[in-house]
Design an enzyme around this catalytic site. Structure first.
Site, PDB file in Angstrom:
ATOM      1  N   TYR A  23       0.831  -1.205   0.000  1.00 17.31           N
ATOM      2  CA  TYR A  23       0.000   0.000   0.000  1.00 17.31           C
ATOM      3  C   TYR A  23       0.869   1.259   0.000  1.00 17.31           C
ATOM      4  CZ  TYR A  23      -4.337  -2.584   0.978  1.00 17.31           C
ATOM      5  OH  TYR A  23      -5.425  -3.402   0.896  1.00 17.31           O
ATOM      6  N   GLU A  28      -9.927   1.896  -8.018  1.00 15.88           N
ATOM      7  CA  GLU A  28      -8.646   1.817  -8.724  1.00 15.88           C
ATOM      8  C   GLU A  28      -8.237   0.349  -8.854  1.00 15.88           C
ATOM      9  OE1 GLU A  28      -5.187   3.319  -6.765  1.00 15.88           O
ATOM     10  OE2 GLU A  28      -6.011   3.078  -4.764  1.00 15.88           O
ATOM     11  N   PHE A  65       2.030   2.007  -3.473  1.00 14.27           N
ATOM     12  CA  PHE A  65       0.951   2.581  -4.277  1.00 14.27           C
ATOM     13  C   PHE A  65       0.762   4.065  -3.964  1.00 14.27           C
ATOM     14  CE2 PHE A  65      -1.507  -1.719  -4.467  1.00 14.27           C
ATOM     15  CZ  PHE A  65      -0.596  -2.179  -5.401  1.00 14.27           C
ATOM     16  N   GLU A 101      -6.464  -7.160 -11.465  1.00 14.59           N
ATOM     17  CA  GLU A 101      -7.166  -7.072 -10.195  1.00 14.59           C
ATOM     18  C   GLU A 101      -8.665  -7.331 -10.357  1.00 14.59           C
ATOM     19  OE1 GLU A 101      -6.198  -3.534  -8.051  1.00 14.59           O
ATOM     20  OE2 GLU A 101      -4.042  -3.751  -8.377  1.00 14.59           O
ATOM     21  N   ASP A 135     -16.718  -7.285   1.093  1.00 11.74           N
ATOM     22  CA  ASP A 135     -16.356  -7.488  -0.307  1.00 11.74           C
ATOM     23  C   ASP A 135     -17.316  -6.654  -1.145  1.00 11.74           C
ATOM     24  OD1 ASP A 135     -16.168  -8.513  -2.978  1.00 11.74           O
ATOM     25  OD2 ASP A 135     -15.265 -10.343  -2.196  1.00 11.74           O
TER      26      ASP A 135
END
Length: 315
Positions: free
Chosen positions: A164, A272, A167, A281, A255
């Site tokens: 993370y 994203e 990113f 992804e 989720d």
């Protein structure tokens, strides 16, 4: 043996040009043939030797895409300047500078005509004077340069904090998201907006949406939907302790494919999930159910996306 995973390397000495084809790419083609015979082994690397004759610009550029570990500089290439010190011809200087970003080791080979220390001092000066000062982006990209990475699968695996952090250092992406959110707020013309972030991570997209709302004078409520339990802890901590988040951000440990917005829908869906090649992804699979969150006239950011493959060499 080279086809198996290995912790050692074999550096192949490759002349920059071939004697039979001084201006072409015969030397590179021989290297490429050897690499193919070894099934593109990661243990096979290049020790590139400068030659008196230089190849064409396109042929020289090809070496930038190779696993260059060493640059061999023959003493015979040096000239003696008016002050009596060894220097490389200008064309060779520019070539060495163009390869500096790859950070190869510099090795002097052959028999010197001056003291070896003079050559080493000159190369150090050339190396530092021709190289541009590294930027923050260069420092961020350095560990990933010329390194094939297995695509992340955040839907199947919970990402680590270090991932993370990488990113979030992107100097462009989140500024673009904020600009897109501002454009949506301006076009919508309403002072109240409900937004949802699908896959909120540690919150950079949430922060971008809040920044955009503040800049446009919009009252916003953000639903941050995240399945990674570790990231949810960070999100809840920010929603509880940060003034910009408190009372404006609601965190949902869920989720996105099975979550339903409590307000009957959202005006803006932000995500994203594109990944490094547009879909690793599982963006379509995750966002298809999430599109049902949108109220009539609602907008998804990004609205659309395209993936491109760019050739870097031919022949």
């Amino acid at each position: 043996a080279l086809q198996r995973p290995t912790s050692w390397q074999c550096w192949v000495r490759c002349p920059l040009t071939s004697r039979n084809e001084p201006g072409g790419d015969a030397s590179w083609r021989r290297w490429d043939a050897l690499r193919r015979l070894c099934d593109h082994s990661i243990g096979l690397c290049v020790a590139l030797e400068l030659t008196e004759a230089l190849p064409s610009l396109d042929a020289a550029r090809r070496w930038r895409g190779e696993p260059l570990k060493a640059l061999l500089v023959p003493y015979a290439l040096f000239r003696t300047n008016d002050a009596g010190f060894p220097v490389l011809p200008r064309a060779h200087q520019e070539l060495v500078a163009s390869l500096a970003k790859l950070e190869p080791q510099l090795c002097l080979v052959g028999r010197p005509r001056h003291a070896r220390a003079a050559y080493a001092q000159y190369l150090r000066h050339l190396w530092t004077s021709k190289r541009a000062a590294p930027t923050a982006t260069d420092a961020l990209e350095r560990p990933y340069r010329d390194y094939l990475q297995a695509p992340l699968q955040p839907l199947a695996d919970d990402l680590e904090t270090a991932t993370y952090e990488t990113f979030e250092k992107d100097p462009v992406k989140y500024a673009r998201y904020e600009a897109a959110a501002r454009a949506f707020f301006q076009a919508r013309g309403s002072s109240d907006v409900v937004a949802a972030v699908a896959g909120a991570g540690r919150g950079p997209l949430v922060q971008a949406a809040l920044n955009a709302a503040d800049a446009e004078g919009v009252t916003i409520r953000v639903h941050a939907v995240e399945k990674n339990a570790n990231a949810v802890v960070t999100l809840r901590g920010r929603a509880r302790t940060e003034d910009a988040w408190r009372g404006r951000v609601e965190v949902h440990a869920a989720d996105a494919r099975g979550w339903t917005p409590p307000d009957g829908g959202v005006d803006c869906l932000i995500s994203e999930l594109l990944g490094s090649f547009g879909d690793n992804e599982l963006s379509p699979e995750c966002l298809a159910p999430a599109e049902a969150w949108l109220k009539p006239g609602g907008v998804s950011i990004p609205y659309r996306y395209e993936s491109f493959a760019q050739p870097i060499s031919r022949g």
